[in-house]
Motif scaffolding. Sequence first.
Motif, short mmCIF file in Angstrom:
data_model
loop_
_atom_site.label_atom_id
_atom_site.label_comp_id
_atom_site.label_asym_id
_atom_site.label_seq_id
_atom_site.Cartn_x
_atom_site.Cartn_y
_atom_site.Cartn_z
N ASP A 31 0.70 -1.19 0.13
CA ASP A 31 0.07 -0.11 0.10
C ASP A 31 0.94 1.15 0.16
OD1 ASP A 31 -2.41 -1.25 -0.14
OD2 ASP A 31 -2.45 -1.57 2.24
N ASN A 32 2.04 1.33 0.69
CA ASN A 32 2.73 2.44 0.77
C ASN A 32 4.22 2.31 0.21
OD1 ASN A 32 4.01 1.15 2.80
ND2 ASN A 32 3.01 2.47 4.46
N GLN A 33 4.66 1.14 -0.13
CA GLN A 33 6.02 0.86 -0.45
C GLN A 33 6.96 1.08 0.36
OE1 GLN A 33 3.97 3.00 -2.84
NE2 GLN A 33 3.22 1.12 -3.35
N TYR A 34 6.52 0.74 1.59
CA TYR A 34 7.77 0.80 2.64
C TYR A 34 7.89 -0.63 3.34
CZ TYR A 34 10.09 2.74 6.67
OH TYR A 34 11.20 3.26 7.51
N ASN A 73 12.30 2.74 1.83
CA ASN A 73 11.20 3.61 1.40
C ASN A 73 11.24 3.79 0.02
OD1 ASN A 73 8.84 5.31 1.40
ND2 ASN A 73 9.58 6.36 3.00
N GLY A 75 8.41 4.85 -1.63
CA GLY A 75 7.22 5.37 -1.94
C GLY A 75 7.23 6.92 -1.23
N THR A 76 6.16 7.40 -1.02
CA THR A 76 6.15 8.75 -0.25
C THR A 76 5.48 8.83 1.11
OG1 THR A 76 3.90 9.22 -0.79
CG2 THR A 76 5.66 9.59 -2.26
N GLN A 77 5.73 7.54 1.77
CA GLN A 77 5.23 7.38 3.09
C GLN A 77 6.31 8.01 3.94
OE1 GLN A 77 2.42 6.12 3.95
NE2 GLN A 77 2.77 6.11 6.12
#
Length: 148
Positions: A31-34, A73, A75-77
Amino acid sequence: SINPRVGYSFMNPDWNISLEGHYFYNFENKDNQYESGDELFIDATFLKKFDFLEGIQIGPIGYVREQVTDDKNNGTQYYGTTNGKARQIGVGAQVLKDFGRGVFVGLSWSKDIETRNTVSNDGRLTLSVSAPIYMKNKPKAANLPAKF
């Protein structure tokens, strides 16, 4: 995550000594690429059995949690940032009552003595109850004649 673990316990009439190691292999959150880094956790218990009250064991406990790989990380999380590797080292004490047939009740207190890049345990009191779901009855001794 996948969490394989291995443990060893040494028990005799005077001591209950247990060591357990866990390895947490983490995967990316889709969901957040973390992706949190992998962690190693080691737990130790050294309980002395006392005769003044049947089934009572008392002693120190300790743990070490060490993150062994970096967070990723993709993504943008958290605004694209990551935390440094986490570390926790803690000590405490435990009182355990053995009721027999695999039933135990324990009360333990622990506190972190070192914490880095994670939430600190400033003192935790834990009550644990352990009971077997199923226990096979002991086989009855057969009355067989002695062989010569």
